[in-house]
Design a protein around this motif. Structure first.
Motif, mmCIF file in Angstrom:
data_model
loop_
_atom_site.group_PDB
_atom_site.id
_atom_site.type_symbol
_atom_site.label_atom_id
_atom_site.label_comp_id
_atom_site.label_asym_id
_atom_site.label_seq_id
_atom_site.Cartn_x
_atom_site.Cartn_y
_atom_site.Cartn_z
ATOM 1 N N PHE A 119 -5.693 -0.366 -5.598
ATOM 2 C CA PHE A 119 -4.749 -0.124 -4.512
ATOM 3 C C PHE A 119 -4.490 1.373 -4.318
ATOM 4 O O PHE A 119 -3.811 1.756 -3.373
ATOM 5 C CB PHE A 119 -3.413 -0.817 -4.784
ATOM 6 N N GLY A 120 -4.986 2.175 -5.255
ATOM 7 C CA GLY A 120 -4.802 3.622 -5.138
ATOM 8 C C GLY A 120 -3.910 4.221 -6.198
ATOM 9 O O GLY A 120 -3.537 5.395 -6.100
ATOM 10 N N TYR A 121 -3.585 3.469 -7.241
ATOM 11 C CA TYR A 121 -2.712 3.964 -8.296
ATOM 12 C C TYR A 121 -3.534 4.353 -9.524
ATOM 13 O O TYR A 121 -4.687 3.942 -9.683
ATOM 14 C CB TYR A 121 -1.678 2.903 -8.676
ATOM 15 N N SER A 137 -0.598 1.612 -12.964
ATOM 16 C CA SER A 137 -0.901 0.185 -12.789
ATOM 17 C C SER A 137 -0.158 -0.669 -13.807
ATOM 18 O O SER A 137 0.279 -1.784 -13.497
ATOM 19 C CB SER A 137 -2.408 -0.053 -12.899
ATOM 20 N N SER A 156 -5.613 1.902 2.545
ATOM 21 C CA SER A 156 -4.572 2.912 2.667
ATOM 22 C C SER A 156 -3.160 2.341 2.530
ATOM 23 O O SER A 156 -2.215 3.073 2.258
ATOM 24 C CB SER A 156 -4.700 3.628 4.023
ATOM 25 N N ASN A 178 -1.143 0.922 0.329
ATOM 26 C CA ASN A 178 -0.957 0.618 -1.090
ATOM 27 C C ASN A 178 0.251 -0.289 -1.337
ATOM 28 O O ASN A 178 0.181 -1.247 -2.118
ATOM 29 C CB ASN A 178 -0.769 1.922 -1.880
ATOM 30 N N ARG A 195 -0.356 -4.002 -0.257
ATOM 31 C CA ARG A 195 -1.269 -4.713 -1.161
ATOM 32 C C ARG A 195 -0.600 -4.978 -2.505
ATOM 33 O O ARG A 195 -0.823 -6.017 -3.132
ATOM 34 C CB ARG A 195 -2.565 -3.927 -1.332
#
Length: 266
Positions: free
Chosen positions: A77-79, A84, A136, A138, A141
């Motif tokens: 998700f972008g972390y 996480s 994009s 995040n 999601r």
């Protein structure tokens, strides 16, 4: 701990009799440890047995995947990996709340199966968010991931149904064993759907999860329909003028199918 009321040494003889009478209504006695071949055969030919096993297998493919790869999923998700672990913590709270609410409402309204389905519907919506939202988004999601944690509600409901809707010592033991085997198989299969080549979205695994949960919903509806239809059939049989209930048949270790007084929990 005693295995039944008769072995509760701290109870007097009269109290033991009262404790036994309390469970008369469940039509399952207090335990008969003799292995009965006919009950094994009935368990293997009962559609309800395989509906339980199918659910355990199909529901635990997503469970095995998400449980083992939730950190990688949140990273996608972008972390960061550290973030996480932190952001994955609220998922446990969502699961606890979903289990408590569905359990309470299921007992209150007498529809454990149908009410437990709500957790699975919420989980499907969550996975659809993960699949459909752009990389994009995040936050959206991540919210979808939290919703997926409501998925265990039907699994827990079915555990209680194996206890209340399967009668006969040998049959109950067989059904519980098949349920556990299917559970283990699903958790073995699940992680195989998250393949390195599918990073960062793991879309094939996510679609597999949605399909499995959709199949589980159909299976739950079948279990509810089957139990309801069996209750109607038994009620019609008991309503016949020639029907006579056997004395103390509650203690005869009869299976749920051969005992006309047995009523399935919905």
């Amino acid at each position: 701990m005693p295995d039944n009321q008769l072995n509760a040494r701290w109870l007097s003889k009269d109290d033991r009799k009262l404790a036994i009478e309390r469970v008369r209504v469940n039509q399952q006695g207090i335990g008969n440890k003799h292995f009965k071949v006919y009950q094994l055969k009935e368990a293997l030919t009962d559609p309800l047995t395989w509906a339980f096993a199918f659910y355990a297998l199909t529901a635990d493919i997503p469970n095995g995947g998400i449980s083992n790869f939730f950190s990688q999923l949140i990273v996608s998700f972008g972390y960061t990996p550290e973030e996480s672990l932190l952001y994955g913590t609220p998922g446990g709270a969502v699961e606890i709340v979903a289990l408590i609410v569905c359990g309470f409402l299921g007992d209150r309204y007498g529809h454990r199966i149908l009410i437990s389905c709500s957790g699975l519907v919420i989980a499907i919506l969550g996975m659809l968010l993960i699949v459909a939202l752009p990389l994009s988004n995040n936050g959206g999601r991540l919210a979808g991931y939290y919703l997926t944690q409501a998925s265990p509600t039907p699994f827990v409901a079915l555990l209680s149904l194996i206890s209340s809707n399967v009668a006969g010592y040998t049959k109950k033991t067989t059904v519980a064993a098949l349920y556990l085997i299917a559970y283990c198989a699903g958790n073995i299969i699940g992680p195989q759907t998250f393949r390195p080549k599918d990073m960062p979205r793991y879309k094939p695994a996510e679609i597999t999860i949605i399909c499995c949960w959709g199949a589980c919903l159909i299976d739950l509806v079948f279990i509810w329909w089957y139990c309801q239809s069996q209750n109607k059939r038994k009620a019609a049989f008991r309503a016949q003028p020639t029907y006579r209930k056997l004395d103390n048949q509650e203690w005869l270790d009869l299976t749920d199918r051969e005992n006309p007084e047995f009523v399935y929990t919905l």
